[in-house]
Design an enzyme around this catalytic site. Structure first.
Site, PDB file in Angstrom:
ATOM      1  N   LYS A 156     -36.710  -6.417 -19.871  1.00 27.37           N
ATOM      2  CA  LYS A 156     -36.124  -7.441 -20.892  1.00 27.37           C
ATOM      3  C   LYS A 156     -37.172  -7.407 -22.165  1.00 27.37           C
ATOM      4  O   LYS A 156     -38.210  -7.613 -21.977  1.00 27.37           O
ATOM      5  CB  LYS A 156     -36.289  -9.054 -20.459  1.00 27.37           C
ATOM      6  CG  LYS A 156     -35.422  -9.658 -21.373  1.00 27.37           C
ATOM      7  CD  LYS A 156     -35.427 -10.986 -20.943  1.00 27.37           C
ATOM      8  CE  LYS A 156     -34.625 -11.842 -21.893  1.00 27.37           C
ATOM      9  NZ  LYS A 156     -34.783 -11.597 -23.306  1.00 27.37           N
ATOM     10  N   ARG A 193     -26.662 -10.003 -32.155  1.00 24.56           N
ATOM     11  CA  ARG A 193     -25.950 -10.667 -31.083  1.00 24.56           C
ATOM     12  C   ARG A 193     -25.090 -11.821 -31.695  1.00 24.56           C
ATOM     13  O   ARG A 193     -24.160 -12.329 -30.781  1.00 24.56           O
ATOM     14  CB  ARG A 193     -27.068 -11.070 -30.128  1.00 24.56           C
ATOM     15  CG  ARG A 193     -27.859 -12.211 -30.957  1.00 24.56           C
ATOM     16  CD  ARG A 193     -28.864 -12.957 -29.623  1.00 24.56           C
ATOM     17  NE  ARG A 193     -28.022 -13.601 -28.767  1.00 24.56           N
ATOM     18  CZ  ARG A 193     -28.358 -13.775 -27.390  1.00 24.56           C
ATOM     19  NH1 ARG A 193     -29.512 -13.183 -27.140  1.00 24.56           N
ATOM     20  NH2 ARG A 193     -27.739 -14.672 -26.678  1.00 24.56           N
ATOM     21  N   LYS A 233     -31.928 -13.360 -15.751  1.00 24.08           N
ATOM     22  CA  LYS A 233     -33.272 -12.994 -16.536  1.00 24.08           C
ATOM     23  C   LYS A 233     -34.507 -13.613 -15.840  1.00 24.08           C
ATOM     24  O   LYS A 233     -34.300 -14.846 -15.308  1.00 24.08           O
ATOM     25  CB  LYS A 233     -33.050 -13.314 -17.713  1.00 24.08           C
ATOM     26  CG  LYS A 233     -32.837 -14.967 -18.372  1.00 24.08           C
ATOM     27  CD  LYS A 233     -32.718 -14.911 -19.905  1.00 24.08           C
ATOM     28  CE  LYS A 233     -32.100 -16.086 -20.170  1.00 24.08           C
ATOM     29  NZ  LYS A 233     -31.920 -16.166 -21.407  1.00 24.08           N
ATOM     30  N   PHE A 282     -28.450  -0.176 -22.631  1.00 21.56           N
ATOM     31  CA  PHE A 282     -28.341  -0.539 -21.271  1.00 21.56           C
ATOM     32  C   PHE A 282     -26.945  -1.023 -20.776  1.00 21.56           C
ATOM     33  O   PHE A 282     -26.822  -1.018 -19.740  1.00 21.56           O
ATOM     34  CB  PHE A 282     -29.088  -2.047 -21.015  1.00 21.56           C
ATOM     35  CG  PHE A 282     -28.881  -3.045 -22.080  1.00 21.56           C
ATOM     36  CD1 PHE A 282     -27.583  -3.745 -21.808  1.00 21.56           C
ATOM     37  CD2 PHE A 282     -29.803  -3.366 -22.935  1.00 21.56           C
ATOM     38  CE1 PHE A 282     -27.376  -4.818 -22.971  1.00 21.56           C
ATOM     39  CE2 PHE A 282     -29.259  -4.462 -23.994  1.00 21.56           C
ATOM     40  CZ  PHE A 282     -28.305  -5.369 -23.878  1.00 21.56           C
ATOM     41  N   ARG A 313     -21.403 -16.372 -19.622  1.00 19.64           N
ATOM     42  CA  ARG A 313     -22.769 -16.513 -19.298  1.00 19.64           C
ATOM     43  C   ARG A 313     -22.395 -16.483 -17.654  1.00 19.64           C
ATOM     44  O   ARG A 313     -21.877 -17.755 -17.191  1.00 19.64           O
ATOM     45  CB  ARG A 313     -23.491 -17.659 -19.801  1.00 19.64           C
ATOM     46  CG  ARG A 313     -25.039 -17.711 -19.409  1.00 19.64           C
ATOM     47  CD  ARG A 313     -25.558 -19.051 -19.607  1.00 19.64           C
ATOM     48  NE  ARG A 313     -25.655 -19.164 -21.031  1.00 19.64           N
ATOM     49  CZ  ARG A 313     -26.332 -18.558 -21.863  1.00 19.64           C
ATOM     50  NH1 ARG A 313     -27.585 -17.709 -21.414  1.00 19.64           N
ATOM     51  NH2 ARG A 313     -26.604 -18.659 -23.309  1.00 19.64           N
ATOM     52  N   ARG A 369     -31.100  -7.558 -29.840  1.00 21.69           N
ATOM     53  CA  ARG A 369     -30.084  -7.082 -29.105  1.00 21.69           C
ATOM     54  C   ARG A 369     -28.930  -6.510 -30.177  1.00 21.69           C
ATOM     55  O   ARG A 369     -28.588  -7.132 -31.295  1.00 21.69           O
ATOM     56  CB  ARG A 369     -29.567  -8.132 -28.333  1.00 21.69           C
ATOM     57  CG  ARG A 369     -28.362  -7.630 -27.564  1.00 21.69           C
ATOM     58  CD  ARG A 369     -27.880  -8.774 -26.517  1.00 21.69           C
ATOM     59  NE  ARG A 369     -26.894  -8.268 -25.778  1.00 21.69           N
ATOM     60  CZ  ARG A 369     -26.111  -9.018 -24.741  1.00 21.69           C
ATOM     61  NH1 ARG A 369     -26.803 -10.376 -24.328  1.00 21.69           N
ATOM     62  NH2 ARG A 369     -25.140  -8.555 -23.987  1.00 21.69           N
ATOM     63  N   ASP A 402     -33.442  -3.922 -15.291  1.00 21.57           N
ATOM     64  CA  ASP A 402     -34.023  -3.673 -16.360  1.00 21.57           C
ATOM     65  C   ASP A 402     -35.231  -4.298 -17.036  1.00 21.57           C
ATOM     66  O   ASP A 402     -35.246  -5.391 -16.841  1.00 21.57           O
ATOM     67  CB  ASP A 402     -32.750  -3.559 -17.614  1.00 21.57           C
ATOM     68  CG  ASP A 402     -31.595  -2.715 -17.240  1.00 21.57           C
ATOM     69  OD1 ASP A 402     -31.690  -1.707 -16.768  1.00 21.57           O
ATOM     70  OD2 ASP A 402     -30.338  -3.052 -17.871  1.00 21.57           O
ATOM     71  N   GLU A 409     -31.132  -2.581 -27.067  1.00 22.22           N
ATOM     72  CA  GLU A 409     -32.257  -3.561 -27.727  1.00 22.22           C
ATOM     73  C   GLU A 409     -32.940  -2.425 -28.776  1.00 22.22           C
ATOM     74  O   GLU A 409     -33.356  -1.531 -28.496  1.00 22.22           O
ATOM     75  CB  GLU A 409     -33.354  -3.924 -26.851  1.00 22.22           C
ATOM     76  CG  GLU A 409     -34.066  -5.119 -27.149  1.00 22.22           C
ATOM     77  CD  GLU A 409     -33.513  -6.513 -26.827  1.00 22.22           C
ATOM     78  OE1 GLU A 409     -33.979  -7.455 -27.501  1.00 22.22           O
ATOM     79  OE2 GLU A 409     -32.295  -6.529 -26.467  1.00 22.22           O
TER      80      GLU A 409
END
Length: 601
Positions: free
Chosen positions: A260, A280, A433, A350, A427, A265, A258, A310
């Site tokens: 970024k 977020r 990313k 997304f 995470r 967000r 995707d 986003e």
């Protein structure tokens, strides 16, 4: 349940620097709390009246009005209260001393306040809720009277923590992860229940709600917990790498990629005709985006869902993407409808985590994305994120450069196997990313937490001019020092910095902070800043990844420079110590390690 019980535990917690002791003491408090109001007790421990995502007002009592309330409650002249505050710098301590003085002089009986009266948690909670929700003409006077009434009934210790609570400065060093561990110990039979409690919290980011479920239905009830519309899910986070070949290898050779985006967000919830938008940081930002509410209502299908995307500012003429800063300009405008015209937005979706009573966080990305695509109607405002599926490095690089050329920050590379679930609150390597390289030996900026401040010299003498910054270690729920940053600030930012830090100043190091370096002042780990530097180097001065690369040494950022504040990130969203280590391992190594810089100069 008496509020005194909480105040006494807060007094003990404030003096503890060990997280293990902090957790054990907090678990003891929870186990002794009234189960009927356990949610309220948990919120008070967090220093709030309700979860942030509800969007309710904060208490809204400034120093001037707190001083007046303390003055009324203790029968003390306002100037005397203010002078004492200037002398010791802690309004909570001011309230404690003045209440103690009342007791010692026997003035309580004269004021008609019986020492036998006890302040109940329910009374504190309901009164402070009234303080927060009272608006309109005469509201300030009513807030002061309500607060003064509580302080009159409070004993000295209760008064201290009541005032600190209202200020938003409890200073007892408790983070959400510590509360989760304490809940597992208090209600789940021990640390082994931590994973169950944490999973539930990741799906429903409301600690009070989770505690209530446990005490009413037992720990087993959390195992079948599903997301609920209106309660935000803690967002899934990505790891970072700067090498496309390694990224593709890490996700198994093929991936969904995707754009970024350089936006905000957002987690979007819908139930019937009700739509909520959360940041977020899980704050309710629905009122900031009435245009997005309208777009989601018009251009998506489904009665009930939780989706993620986003929000990106776009040029009103060309439709090209604008920067995150443009979005911030929009937020600062007082007239939201004027802001919508000047700074229109698109929403790039997304992910989908919940749809029509089904939890999709446990389903693979390809399943989630396919359903997401099916519920978005063709339109110019709500779109699926630009994406492709790749299985070779050339295609990944090509798409990356395309994203950059169109105003994106880079790309998000996402695993697409059967195990590619939505890892709420975690995470991991399912998302990686890849951002554009900066003109620096560091491949990327980092987001670090302010844990201390240093006074300057010369014209900055007596004022904060540099910051002690830390990375977040999620394994220990601590912040490990990684650099001292003194450059990149404008004079205006330094003046603002002085004010910000004085409001969160601590007498001792925060129990969640791990640092060898002693700043001039310690602060609550609240503010997150984006930092760039020349390289990551070994340093005996810092504790980030201590003993991992070299014995008795940690990792530090050389020549760090402030870029901007990251108000959209919570301290726990900061760059992790593992990410710092990964960046160190990936950067080109010199034959001889650069000597550590003396940061005390």
């Amino acid at each position: 349940m008496e509020f005194k019980v909480i105040a006494e535990y807060f007094d003990k917690l404030e003096k503890i620097s060990s997280r293990l002791q902090l957790t054990a003491l907090l678990a003891d408090l929870l186990s002794k709390s009234d189960k009927a109001i356990i949610d309220k007790v948990v919120y008070i421990i967090q220093g709030k009246l309700w979860p942030d995502f509800l969007g309710y007002p904060e208490l809204g009592i400034g120093e001037k009005f707190l001083i007046k309330a303390i003055s009324i409650a203790t029968n003390t002249d306002e100037n005397s209260v203010e002078n004492l505050y200037k002398s010791i710098g802690d309004l909570g301590e001011v309230a404690r001393r003045l209440k103690s003085k009342q007791q010692s002089t026997g003035i309580l009986g004269f004021l008609g306040t019986s020492s036998k009266e006890s302040l109940k948690v329910d009374e504190v909670y309901s009164t402070l809720s009234k303080v927060a929700l009272t608006t309109g003409e005469g509201s300030r006077d009513l807030k002061i009277r309500l607060l003064a009434g509580l302080l009159k009934k409070a004993d000295p210790l209760e008064a201290k923590f009541l005032v600190r609570f209202v200020e938003g400065r409890l200073r007892v060093g408790i983070g959400d992860a510590t509360v989760l561990d304490a809940m597992a110990i208090a209600f789940g039979g021990g640390q082994s229940a931590s994973e169950i409690v944490e999973r539930a919290y990741n799906l429903r980011a409301d600690l009070g709600n989770i505690a209530k479920i446990i005490v009413e239905k037992g720990i087993e009830a959390l195992k079948t917990l599903k997301p609920e519309v209106g309660i935000p899910i803690r967002p899934m986070l990505a790891e970072r790498l700067s090498n496309p070949e390694e990224i593709l290898k890490k996700v198994g050779g093929s991936a969904l990629v995707d754009y970024k985006y350089d936006g905000e967000r957002a987690q979007i919830h819908k139930k019937d005709d009700k739509i909520f938008i959360f940041s977020r940081r899980l704050e309710n930002i629905t009122s900031q985006y009435p245009d997005v509410v309208e777009y989601i209502s018009k251009y998506t299908e489904g009665k009930e869902f939780i989706i993620e995307g986003e929000i990106v500012a776009v040029d009103p003429e060309s439709g090209e993407m604008r920067s995150f800063q443009e979005l911030m300009h929009r937020k600062r405008k007082s007239d939201i409808y004027e802001a919508i015209k000047e700074y229109p937005v698109n929403v790039f979706l997304f992910d989908l985590m919940y749809y029509e009573d089904v939890d999709y966080t446990t389903k693979p990305l390809e399943v989630r994305r396919k359903l997401l695509e099916s519920i978005v109607k063709p339109n110019d405002y709500v779109k699926i994120a630009h994406h492709i599926q790749v299985n070779n490095v050339e295609d990944l690089k090509s798409f990356f450069y395309r994203a950059i050329s169109e105003g994106g920050e880079g790309v998000m590379v996402k695993a697409i196997g059967k195990d590619a679930i939505y890892q709420a609150g975690a995470r991991g390597w399912l998302w990686i990313k890849l951002k554009r390289d900066y003109q620096s030996e560091m491949a990327d900026t980092v987001d670090l937490v302010v844990v201390g401040g240093f006074y300057g010299k010369g014209k900055r003498g007596g004022k904060i001019s540099s910051l002690l910054m830390a990375a977040y270690n999620p394994k220990t729920d601590t912040f490990e020092s990684v650099c001292k940053v003194a450059s990149g600030f404008s004079d205006e930012q330094l003046d603002e910095l002085q004010k910000k830090l004085m409001e969160i100043k601590r007498d001792i190091k925060h129990p969640r902070v791990n640092s060898k370096m002693e700043p001039d002042i310690w602060v609550e780990p609240v503010y997150v800043a984006e930092i760039i530097g020349a390289e990551i180097t070994i340093s005996p001065l810092h504790t980030c990844c201590q003993d991992v690369v070299e014995k008795d040494a940690g990792l530090s950022i050389r020549f760090p420079r402030f870029i901007r504040w990251r108000d959209d990130k919570s301290p726990e969203d900061a760059t992790t110590t593992d990410e710092i280590l990964e960046m160190y391992n990936k950067q080109p190594k010199k034959k001889i390690e650069s000597p550590p810089i003396d940061e005390s100069v």
